[in-house]
Design a protein around this motif. Structure first.
Motif, PDB file in Angstrom:
ATOM      1  N   TRP A  31       0.919  -1.146   0.178  1.00 41.36           N
ATOM      2  CA  TRP A  31      -0.004   0.158  -0.079  1.00 41.36           C
ATOM      3  C   TRP A  31       0.950   1.238   0.025  1.00 41.36           C
ATOM      4  CZ3 TRP A  31      -5.494  -0.563   0.872  1.00 41.36           C
ATOM      5  CH2 TRP A  31      -5.974   0.664   1.000  1.00 41.36           C
ATOM      6  N   GLU A  32       0.475   2.163  -1.027  1.00 46.50           N
ATOM      7  CA  GLU A  32       1.277   3.210  -1.010  1.00 46.50           C
ATOM      8  C   GLU A  32       0.916   4.355   0.316  1.00 46.50           C
ATOM      9  OE1 GLU A  32       1.044   5.430  -4.765  1.00 46.50           O
ATOM     10  OE2 GLU A  32       1.689   3.350  -5.667  1.00 46.50           O
ATOM     11  N   LEU A  33       1.556   5.241   0.861  1.00 49.41           N
ATOM     12  CA  LEU A  33       1.296   6.141   1.827  1.00 49.41           C
ATOM     13  C   LEU A  33       1.516   7.652   1.148  1.00 49.41           C
ATOM     14  CD1 LEU A  33       3.195   4.760   4.757  1.00 49.41           C
ATOM     15  CD2 LEU A  33       0.620   4.571   4.355  1.00 49.41           C
ATOM     16  N   GLN A  34       0.452   8.324   1.193  1.00 50.30           N
ATOM     17  CA  GLN A  34       0.299   9.583   0.650  1.00 50.30           C
ATOM     18  C   GLN A  34       0.573  10.632   1.855  1.00 50.30           C
ATOM     19  OE1 GLN A  34       0.275   9.611  -2.761  1.00 50.30           O
ATOM     20  NE2 GLN A  34      -0.106   7.603  -2.949  1.00 50.30           N
ATOM     21  N   GLU A 115      -3.074   4.269  11.358  1.00 47.80           N
ATOM     22  CA  GLU A 115      -2.196   5.249  12.079  1.00 47.80           C
ATOM     23  C   GLU A 115      -1.751   6.377  11.238  1.00 47.80           C
ATOM     24  OE1 GLU A 115       0.878   5.383  16.026  1.00 47.80           O
ATOM     25  OE2 GLU A 115       0.296   3.483  14.915  1.00 47.80           O
ATOM     26  N   PHE A 116      -0.931   5.868  10.249  1.00 48.11           N
ATOM     27  CA  PHE A 116      -0.322   7.143   9.400  1.00 48.11           C
ATOM     28  C   PHE A 116      -1.628   8.024   8.825  1.00 48.11           C
ATOM     29  CE2 PHE A 116       0.827   8.778   5.337  1.00 48.11           C
ATOM     30  CZ  PHE A 116       2.016   9.211   5.438  1.00 48.11           C
ATOM     31  N   TYR A 117      -2.755   7.559   8.315  1.00 50.68           N
ATOM     32  CA  TYR A 117      -3.839   8.255   7.968  1.00 50.68           C
ATOM     33  C   TYR A 117      -4.467   9.201   9.028  1.00 50.68           C
ATOM     34  CZ  TYR A 117      -2.780   7.110   3.232  1.00 50.68           C
ATOM     35  OH  TYR A 117      -2.076   6.789   2.123  1.00 50.68           O
ATOM     36  N   TYR A 118      -4.642   8.405  10.201  1.00 49.95           N
ATOM     37  CA  TYR A 118      -5.127   9.069  11.560  1.00 49.95           C
ATOM     38  C   TYR A 118      -4.138  10.398  11.731  1.00 49.95           C
ATOM     39  CZ  TYR A 118      -6.328   9.826  16.464  1.00 49.95           C
ATOM     40  OH  TYR A 118      -6.608  10.311  17.667  1.00 49.95           O
ATOM     41  N   LYS A 119      -2.997  10.421  11.722  1.00 49.41           N
ATOM     42  CA  LYS A 119      -2.029  11.358  12.150  1.00 49.41           C
ATOM     43  C   LYS A 119      -2.114  12.159  10.952  1.00 49.41           C
ATOM     44  CE  LYS A 119       0.995   8.381  15.026  1.00 49.41           C
ATOM     45  NZ  LYS A 119       0.499   9.186  16.167  1.00 49.41           N
ATOM     46  N   GLU A 136       6.474  11.136  13.955  1.00 48.91           N
ATOM     47  CA  GLU A 136       5.831   9.824  13.891  1.00 48.91           C
ATOM     48  C   GLU A 136       5.340   9.145  12.613  1.00 48.91           C
ATOM     49  OE1 GLU A 136       3.687  11.077  18.336  1.00 48.91           O
ATOM     50  OE2 GLU A 136       2.665  11.248  16.581  1.00 48.91           O
ATOM     51  N   MET A 137       5.068  10.135  11.702  1.00 50.55           N
ATOM     52  CA  MET A 137       4.549   9.444  10.431  1.00 50.55           C
ATOM     53  C   MET A 137       5.928   9.153   9.734  1.00 50.55           C
ATOM     54  SD  MET A 137       2.022  12.446   9.320  1.00 50.55           S
ATOM     55  CE  MET A 137       1.168  11.810   7.696  1.00 50.55           C
ATOM     56  N   LYS A 138       7.071   9.795   9.981  1.00 50.61           N
ATOM     57  CA  LYS A 138       8.062   9.214   9.121  1.00 50.61           C
ATOM     58  C   LYS A 138       8.610   8.104   9.806  1.00 50.61           C
ATOM     59  CE  LYS A 138      12.996  10.433   8.396  1.00 50.61           C
ATOM     60  NZ  LYS A 138      13.718   8.819   8.760  1.00 50.61           N
ATOM     61  N   ALA A 139       8.336   7.701  11.174  1.00 49.21           N
ATOM     62  CA  ALA A 139       8.634   6.321  11.708  1.00 49.21           C
ATOM     63  C   ALA A 139       7.811   5.330  11.189  1.00 49.21           C
ATOM     64  CB  ALA A 139       8.408   6.441  13.211  1.00 49.21           C
ATOM     65  N   ILE A 140       6.549   5.506  10.864  1.00 49.11           N
ATOM     66  CA  ILE A 140       5.878   4.559  10.313  1.00 49.11           C
ATOM     67  C   ILE A 140       6.201   4.319   8.994  1.00 49.11           C
ATOM     68  CG2 ILE A 140       3.350   4.357   9.394  1.00 49.11           C
ATOM     69  CD1 ILE A 140       2.333   6.025  11.683  1.00 49.11           C
ATOM     70  N   VAL A 141       6.584   5.195   8.186  1.00 49.46           N
ATOM     71  CA  VAL A 141       7.182   4.983   6.872  1.00 49.46           C
ATOM     72  C   VAL A 141       8.356   4.018   7.045  1.00 49.46           C
ATOM     73  CG1 VAL A 141       8.304   5.803   4.963  1.00 49.46           C
ATOM     74  CG2 VAL A 141       6.086   6.937   5.687  1.00 49.46           C
TER      75      VAL A 141
END
Length: 185
Positions: A31-34, A115-119, A136-141
């Motif tokens: 899944w891509e993260l935008q 969680e990424f999209y929640y943030k 936090e989003m970078k840590a998820i990536v």
């Protein structure tokens, strides 16, 4: 004991018809993260043609859970799954271990996507510290780069992994996982 923990963990799966059809579980490791909203529809989990790049994540939770609730459910599920994995006897046959390992990675990736999209939503609406949210989003990536990387050798050893019988194709494969890693980097 291991299978009891797996069962207890899986009971936290956010059961909802929309999540089953459009949620990120099937495609999570590719899944891509935008970061920037693209307003892209979620892929249909039963179709091969749909790219796993939708960012309207709340659509898969309609008539079921809030995004925050879904993240919490997946946190509980992945915690219990990891406990179950640690309780698996060493002599368990490898085909069962590959499925256990793959499910753990898929569930963790699904949790990370939610969680990424929640943030990201919090960031977009000015809720919370933007610098902290971005970190936090970078840590998820970074976790997702690791998850896709861990899935590659599992797929190479067990050709069943990634195959979706309804889509009649592979939702993920070593090539697709490698492409995702590059995109996330």
């Amino acid at each position: 004991k291991a299978y009891e923990l797996f069962e207890e963990g899986y009971k936290n799966y956010p059961v909802n018809i929309m999540f089953s059809y459009y949620g990120p579980m099937h495609d999570s490791v590719v899944w891509e993260l935008q970061l920037e909203p693209k307003n892209a529809n979620l892929p249909q989990s039963w179709m091969y043609e749909d790219a796993a790049n939708g960012d309207r994540i709340w659509e898969c939770l309609q008539r079921g859970h809030t995004l925050d609730e879904a993240v919490t459910l997946f946190e509980t599920m992945t915690k219990l799954w990891k406990e179950g994995k640690n309780a698996v006897p060493n002599q368990l046959v490898s085909e069962q271990k590959s499925v256990i390992d793959a499910f753990e990675i898929l569930a963790d990736s699904c949790k990370n996507i939610l969680e990424f999209y929640y943030k990201r939503d919090k960031l977009l609406y000015g809720e919370g510290n933007a610098e902290v949210l971005l970190e936090e989003m970078k840590a998820i990536v970074d976790e997702e780069i690791s998850n896709s990387g861990k899935m590659i050798p599992l797929c190479e050893k067990d050709s069943r992994l990634g195959y979706h019988s309804e889509a009649e194709s592979y939702k993920f494969s070593p090539d697709k996982l490698t492409q995702r890693i590059k995109a996330l980097e």
